[in-house]
Design a protein around this motif. Structure first.
Motif, PDB file in Angstrom:
ATOM      1  N   SER A  80       0.848  -1.191   0.000  1.00 55.81           N
ATOM      2  CA  SER A  80       0.000   0.000   0.000  1.00 55.81           C
ATOM      3  C   SER A  80       0.885   1.244   0.000  1.00 55.81           C
ATOM      4  O   SER A  80       2.080   1.187   0.325  1.00 55.81           O
ATOM      5  N   ALA A  81       0.288   2.377  -0.361  1.00 54.43           N
ATOM      6  CA  ALA A  81       1.035   3.634  -0.378  1.00 54.43           C
ATOM      7  C   ALA A  81       1.569   3.969   1.010  1.00 54.43           C
ATOM      8  O   ALA A  81       2.711   4.425   1.165  1.00 54.43           O
ATOM      9  N   THR A  82       0.756   3.720   2.038  1.00 54.31           N
ATOM     10  CA  THR A  82       1.174   4.021   3.417  1.00 54.31           C
ATOM     11  C   THR A  82       2.353   3.148   3.833  1.00 54.31           C
ATOM     12  O   THR A  82       3.340   3.633   4.405  1.00 54.31           O
ATOM     13  N   ASP A  83       2.265   1.851   3.541  1.00 57.74           N
ATOM     14  CA  ASP A  83       3.351   0.937   3.899  1.00 57.74           C
ATOM     15  C   ASP A  83       4.621   1.273   3.134  1.00 57.74           C
ATOM     16  O   ASP A  83       5.735   1.187   3.680  1.00 57.74           O
ATOM     17  N   LEU A  84       4.486   1.654   1.863  1.00 61.28           N
ATOM     18  CA  LEU A  84       5.661   2.002   1.069  1.00 61.28           C
ATOM     19  C   LEU A  84       6.367   3.220   1.664  1.00 61.28           C
ATOM     20  O   LEU A  84       7.600   3.214   1.803  1.00 61.28           O
ATOM     21  N   GLN A  85       5.612   4.238   2.038  1.00 57.73           N
ATOM     22  CA  GLN A  85       6.230   5.428   2.622  1.00 57.73           C
ATOM     23  C   GLN A  85       6.948   5.094   3.927  1.00 57.73           C
ATOM     24  O   GLN A  85       8.037   5.614   4.205  1.00 57.73           O
ATOM     25  N   ALA A  86       6.368   4.195   4.715  1.00 61.13           N
ATOM     26  CA  ALA A  86       7.007   3.781   5.967  1.00 61.13           C
ATOM     27  C   ALA A  86       8.323   3.070   5.695  1.00 61.13           C
ATOM     28  O   ALA A  86       9.337   3.310   6.372  1.00 61.13           O
ATOM     29  N   LEU A  87       8.335   2.205   4.694  1.00 57.30           N
ATOM     30  CA  LEU A  87       9.564   1.481   4.353  1.00 57.30           C
ATOM     31  C   LEU A  87      10.633   2.436   3.842  1.00 57.30           C
ATOM     32  O   LEU A  87      11.815   2.306   4.198  1.00 57.30           O
ATOM     33  N   LEU A  88      10.237   3.391   3.011  1.00 59.67           N
ATOM     34  CA  LEU A  88      11.217   4.323   2.456  1.00 59.67           C
ATOM     35  C   LEU A  88      11.833   5.206   3.538  1.00 59.67           C
ATOM     36  O   LEU A  88      13.007   5.585   3.446  1.00 59.67           O
ATOM     37  N   ARG A  89      11.064   5.540   4.567  1.00 60.36           N
ATOM     38  CA  ARG A  89      11.634   6.300   5.689  1.00 60.36           C
ATOM     39  C   ARG A  89      12.694   5.477   6.408  1.00 60.36           C
ATOM     40  O   ARG A  89      13.777   5.975   6.743  1.00 60.36           O
ATOM     41  N   ILE A  90      12.382   4.198   6.636  1.00 60.30           N
ATOM     42  CA  ILE A  90      13.333   3.316   7.312  1.00 60.30           C
ATOM     43  C   ILE A  90      14.607   3.151   6.475  1.00 60.30           C
ATOM     44  O   ILE A  90      15.721   3.106   7.001  1.00 60.30           O
ATOM     45  N   TYR A  91      14.434   3.082   5.147  1.00 62.82           N
ATOM     46  CA  TYR A  91      15.582   2.863   4.259  1.00 62.82           C
ATOM     47  C   TYR A  91      16.281   4.169   3.887  1.00 62.82           C
ATOM     48  O   TYR A  91      17.213   4.163   3.083  1.00 62.82           O
ATOM     49  N   LYS A  92      15.766   5.286   4.434  1.00 66.99           N
ATOM     50  CA  LYS A  92      16.367   6.609   4.215  1.00 66.99           C
ATOM     51  C   LYS A  92      16.416   7.004   2.736  1.00 66.99           C
ATOM     52  O   LYS A  92      17.422   7.523   2.234  1.00 66.99           O
ATOM     53  N   VAL A  93      15.319   6.737   2.042  1.00 66.54           N
ATOM     54  CA  VAL A  93      15.183   7.163   0.651  1.00 66.54           C
ATOM     55  C   VAL A  93      14.528   8.543   0.645  1.00 66.54           C
ATOM     56  O   VAL A  93      13.355   8.682   0.992  1.00 66.54           O
ATOM     57  N   THR A  94      15.279   9.561   0.265  1.00 68.41           N
ATOM     58  CA  THR A  94      14.779  10.937   0.315  1.00 68.41           C
ATOM     59  C   THR A  94      14.704  11.602  -1.061  1.00 68.41           C
ATOM     60  O   THR A  94      14.099  12.657  -1.199  1.00 68.41           O
ATOM     61  N   ASP A  95      15.305  10.984  -2.060  1.00 68.02           N
ATOM     62  CA  ASP A  95      15.279  11.559  -3.406  1.00 68.02           C
ATOM     63  C   ASP A  95      13.852  11.521  -3.950  1.00 68.02           C
ATOM     64  O   ASP A  95      13.261  10.441  -4.101  1.00 68.02           O
ATOM     65  N   LEU A  98       9.277   4.519  -7.233  1.00 67.41           N
ATOM     66  CA  LEU A  98       8.817   3.378  -6.443  1.00 67.41           C
ATOM     67  C   LEU A  98       7.320   3.459  -6.175  1.00 67.41           C
ATOM     68  O   LEU A  98       6.619   2.443  -6.163  1.00 67.41           O
ATOM     69  N   THR A  99       6.815   4.669  -5.980  1.00 65.17           N
ATOM     70  CA  THR A  99       5.377   4.857  -5.757  1.00 65.17           C
ATOM     71  C   THR A  99       4.588   4.443  -6.994  1.00 65.17           C
ATOM     72  O   THR A  99       3.533   3.808  -6.896  1.00 65.17           O
ATOM     73  N   LYS A 100       5.119   4.788  -8.156  1.00 66.78           N
ATOM     74  CA  LYS A 100       4.456   4.402  -9.406  1.00 66.78           C
ATOM     75  C   LYS A 100       4.449   2.883  -9.571  1.00 66.78           C
ATOM     76  O   LYS A 100       3.438   2.295  -9.976  1.00 66.78           O
TER      77      LYS A 100
END
Length: 306
Positions: A54-69, A76-78
């Motif tokens: 889900s979009a919410t879970d993806l954003q949570a994972l990206l925060r943990i993985y420190k993806v800021t670009d 990844l969202t697409k």
């Protein structure tokens, strides 16, 4: 990645990238689950492809993985958005999920390499040969409708060869695959014509500029590939690993996607390429097969039917 790519391929790209990001962040699946207060099985299902993201879970994972670009995040969202769309198929009633997934990956491939020691590969089969094979493989419980639907599916799969931009396809067959008289078991002229038509079709398809067919001759003796059939699918997208499919005795496929699993089979394929017949030698061998059929049918070696 193009909009036309099947959602199953989008899901594959997303989960592979998420796994790479986790490994790059030096986190285990348990580490991520603990930080997000998820069950470890949720991470396992996401990375294995059992669960969408889900979009919410993806954003949570990206925060943990420190993806800021922002561009990376949007990419990844697409993938997640496109991957949540259903992968449609009209053959759910007659084909396993694994085989349907393999066929979707074939459509998205840039290169397909396949080795078959016993039969002509499905992508190269005539309708009559495919029907003979699928009837031989059918269970006693399969109805005529189910068999016909599987034949339709196989022929539809072959539309890949007619595309304007088909993948490059490399096939290596053991000589047994072109000498075994599929169709003869049915008896009569119609049964005997099945293999003849198949051999003539291989000669024709060998002219395709993006298809190479090679044969491992009997005179080569034993070789590693004799262990069983396999398919290696390569994608143009850098985000996608090569996929290895190993066929089981019941015609299903086991998928491997780690480079450490795929690489030995690629090397094995390349080794076979170096000793198998060249593309321009195929027709001479197939003409010899046809002459052998003529001799058998003339009675020189006795009846081949029961």
């Amino acid at each position: 990645m193009a909009e036309s790519v099947d959602p199953a391929v989008q899901r594959l790209a997303l989960r592979l990238q998420l796994r790479q990001l986790r490994v790059g962040a030096t986190l285990t699946q348990k580490d991520v689950a603990k930080q997000l207060e998820w069950s470890p099985s949720k991470i396992l299902r996401i990375e294995s492809g059992e669960n969408g993201v889900s979009a919410t879970d993806l954003q949570a994972l990206l925060r943990i993985y420190k993806v800021t670009d922002p561009r990376r995040t949007e990419e990844l969202t697409k993938l997640a958005r496109e991957g949540r769309k259903p992968s449609t198929s009209s053959y759910d009633d007659v084909l396993s999920k694994e085989i349907q997934l393999l066929q979707r990956y074939e459509k998205a491939a840039s290169i397909i390499r396949q080795f078959e020691p016993i039969v002509v590969p499905g992508l190269l089969q005539t309708r009559e040969y495919a029907e003979s094979i699928l009837r031989l493989y059918a269970s006693p419980d399969d109805s005529e409708r189910v068999i016909q639907r599987r034949i339709e599916s196989r022929l539809e799969r072959q539309e890949l060869l007619e595309r304007d931009d088909p993948p490059e396809m490399f096939f290596i067959l053991d000589e047994a695959a072109v000498r075994r008289r599929i169709g003869y078991e049915a008896g009569g002229d119609a049964g005997r014509s099945v293999m003849r038509q198949q051999i003539e079709y291989l000669k024709k398809i060998n002219e395709h500029p993006r298809i190479t067919i090679q044969i491992m001759r009997f005179l080569l003796g034993g070789y590693q590939g004799m262990r069983g059939p396999f398919v290696v699918i390569e994608f143009a997208e850098a985000a996608l690993n090569d996929l290895l499919y190993l066929e089981t005795v019941d015609g299903e496929y086991i998928k491997q996607e780690e480079p450490s699993d795929t690489r030995p089979y690629l090397e094995q394929f390349w080794e076979m390429e170096s000793v198998a017949t060249a593309k321009d030698e195929l027709n001479d061998l197939l003409d010899d097969v046809l002459r052998s059929m003529d001799s058998d049918e003339a009675g020189e070696f006795g009846s081949v039917t029961t």
